[in-house]
Design an enzyme around this catalytic site. Structure first.
Site, PDB file in Angstrom:
ATOM      1  N   GLN A 257       0.829  -1.202   0.000  1.00 31.01           N
ATOM      2  CA  GLN A 257       0.000   0.000   0.000  1.00 31.01           C
ATOM      3  C   GLN A 257       0.863   1.253   0.000  1.00 31.01           C
ATOM      4  OE1 GLN A 257      -3.160  -0.840  -0.269  1.00 31.01           O
ATOM      5  NE2 GLN A 257      -3.646   1.268  -0.759  1.00 31.01           N
ATOM      6  N   HIS A 260       2.164   2.979  -3.279  1.00 27.41           N
ATOM      7  CA  HIS A 260       1.267   3.747  -4.144  1.00 27.41           C
ATOM      8  C   HIS A 260       1.710   5.203  -4.246  1.00 27.41           C
ATOM      9  CE1 HIS A 260      -1.952   1.235  -5.571  1.00 27.41           C
ATOM     10  NE2 HIS A 260      -2.135   0.702  -4.377  1.00 27.41           N
ATOM     11  N   GLU A 324     -10.035   1.884   3.996  1.00 26.21           N
ATOM     12  CA  GLU A 324     -10.352   1.451   2.631  1.00 26.21           C
ATOM     13  C   GLU A 324     -10.142  -0.056   2.508  1.00 26.21           C
ATOM     14  OE1 GLU A 324      -8.833   2.309  -1.953  1.00 26.21           O
ATOM     15  OE2 GLU A 324      -7.545   2.796  -0.252  1.00 26.21           O
ATOM     16  N   HIS A 325      -8.972  -0.531   2.938  1.00 21.90           N
ATOM     17  CA  HIS A 325      -8.659  -1.961   2.946  1.00 21.90           C
ATOM     18  C   HIS A 325      -8.395  -2.408   4.375  1.00 21.90           C
ATOM     19  CE1 HIS A 325      -7.049  -0.415  -0.975  1.00 21.90           C
ATOM     20  NE2 HIS A 325      -7.739  -1.439  -1.439  1.00 21.90           N
ATOM     21  N   ASP A 358      -6.783  -6.069  -5.444  1.00 25.34           N
ATOM     22  CA  ASP A 358      -6.373  -5.005  -6.368  1.00 25.34           C
ATOM     23  C   ASP A 358      -6.397  -5.482  -7.812  1.00 25.34           C
ATOM     24  OD1 ASP A 358      -6.039  -2.870  -4.743  1.00 25.34           O
ATOM     25  OD2 ASP A 358      -3.852  -2.928  -4.668  1.00 25.34           O
ATOM     26  N   HIS A 417     -52.948  19.127  -4.634  1.00 24.92           N
ATOM     27  CA  HIS A 417     -52.673  17.690  -4.598  1.00 24.92           C
ATOM     28  C   HIS A 417     -53.972  16.913  -4.347  1.00 24.92           C
ATOM     29  CE1 HIS A 417     -48.492  18.863  -4.344  1.00 24.92           C
ATOM     30  NE2 HIS A 417     -48.091  17.591  -4.278  1.00 24.92           N
TER      31      HIS A 417
END
Length: 426
Positions: A257, A260, A324-325, A358, A417
């Site tokens: 990770q 990245h 996220e993960h 991934d 209405h």
């Protein structure tokens, strides 16, 4: 990678430790606002000017041609094509199960209500291309769009001359034939606003840097813009490990990770101090051979290890952080997984690396970051569709509903209405 002991931290310190960085600065926002305004006014011409200025665009053709699609398939190494095709099949198999079911119900005799799922007609897929080509992102966005049955799917990615062949091969598998060689905020603007030679899309999907993120945010509230999938920040992983975890596995997951980019976040939670120390030793070993060592080192400086009193305390912190993960690498991983409430995607057991999700296991890697996993999930087939409700009512059905409708309308002081029912029953 700093180490903290949860028992020694105050609530204020825990909150500060869990806080993400701002998604974009004021200067980024102002720069993006100018790009959006220029492209909105001048369309493809302005988008092309920014592509030349910011990305060094030199190609004579802004759209990927059929010849380029064919060339990409011909020049790509067989082993890469095989890997992309394998990943495509797994992603397709998993996402195909997500096709939502339409249904019809008679709520009252003579009152038929339906809910139908209809594909979004025009969608744009943004594929980042900053420091490495991302054919996996092309698959993660292209496959659900393909399954949903979107009529027009446009991909966009930055390039100087040609899009990487792996991305084009993946796009072709997803049935995509419209691909523009523009990235950044200018690509988001072109997709959202269009011009006389390029039809705008109805929704934009895909991650990107802070300029892309700011652009997506702004076009989603512009009356001439379009909707988006989600606001995404830097990528993040949280690993929960106990004394039974293999330190080399944990280190590899944290580094996968971290590589990245410098803003990526890698967090280790453990109830065992020895594991924490062993993982740090493994990180140093594995870092030496990483081509993206500089990115990983910068990321790890912003990351941390948190020693908890128990694994239950670790899962409690994880749910609060909403990563996220989330990787669960403990002896009884399945039991702990049942306690997960907030996470983008969960990886259970010592042989389930985040990189599997991934690329090739089948689940989507376009996931909520920044704590948004508390309220939303990752990209799915449903996101490429909209649910439209239909109803048909007979005269008898309206008679049965009339008292309820008229009473509620009058309660809200909306006499027109109520009258819409009365005139039909007179």
């Amino acid at each position: 990678m700093k180490t903290y002991y949860l028992k020694n931290l105050s609530e204020t310190q825990i909150k500060k430790l869990s806080q993400r960085k701002n998604l974009s600065s004021e200067s980024v926002r102002k720069s993006v606002e100018k790009i959006l305004a220029d492209v909105k006014s001048n369309g493809l011409k302005s988008a092309l000017d920014y592509a030349k200025k910011l990305d060094g665009f030199t190609s004579k053709e802004i759209f990927v041609t059929e010849e380029e699609f064919s060339e990409a398939e011909n020049i790509l190494e067989p082993r890469i094509k095989k890997a992309i095709l394998s990943a495509y099949r797994n992603i397709y198999k998993f996402h195909y199960k997500q096709i939502p079911k339409s249904y019809s119900v008679e709520t009252v005799k003579g009152v038929k209500c339906e809910r139908k799922f209809i594909p979004i007609e025009n969608v744009g897929l943004y594929i980042p291309g900053g420091t490495a080509p991302l054919p996996s992102t092309m698959l993660m966005l292209g496959v659900p769009a393909q399954i949903a049955g979107c009529k027009r799917v446009v991909a966009a990615s930055p390039a100087k001359d040609k899009i990487h062949p792996a991305i084009l091969y993946a796009a072709k598998l997803c049935g995509i034939r419209e691909f523009i060689k523009i990235g950044g905020a200018q690509a988001i603007a072109l997709l959202a606003f269009g011009d006389k030679n390029f039809r705008k899309v109805d929704k934009i999907f895909g991650p990107g840097n802070q300029f892309v993120t700011a652009a997506k945010s702004l076009i989603s509230i512009d009356p001439d813009g379009c909707s988006i999938d989600m606001i995404a920040g830097p990528s993040e992983v949280l690993v929960i490990a106990d004394k039974f975890a293999n330190p080399s596995f944990v280190a590899a997951d944290l580094l996968s990770q971290a590589e990245h980019g410098k803003d990526s976040l890698s967090i280790l939670l453990t109830d065992n101090e020895n594991i924490s120390k062993a993982v740090k030793v493994e990180i140093k070993k594995q870092l030496k051979d990483l081509p993206r060592k500089n990115f990983a080192e910068a990321s790890l400086r912003n990351s941390f290890c948190l020693i908890t009193s128990s694994i239950d305390e670790a899962i409690s912190f994880s749910n609060s952080f909403s990563p996220e993960h989330l990787i669960i690498n403990i002896k009884n991983s399945e039991l702990l997984a049942a306690k997960v409430k907030d996470a983008g995607s969960v990886f259970i057991g010592s042989f389930t690396p985040e990189s599997a999700g991934d690329y090739a296991s089948g689940t989507n890697h376009s996931l909520p970051t920044y704590g948004f996993a508390r309220s939303t999930g990752g990209v799915s087939v449903e996101m490429f569709m909209k649910a439209v409700t239909f109803q048909s009512i007979s005269k008898q059905g309206l008679e049965k509903l009339s008292e309820t409708i008229i009473t509620l309308a009058e309660t809200e002081s909306l006499d027109a209405h109520a009258n819409a029912v009365r005139v039909r029953l007179r």
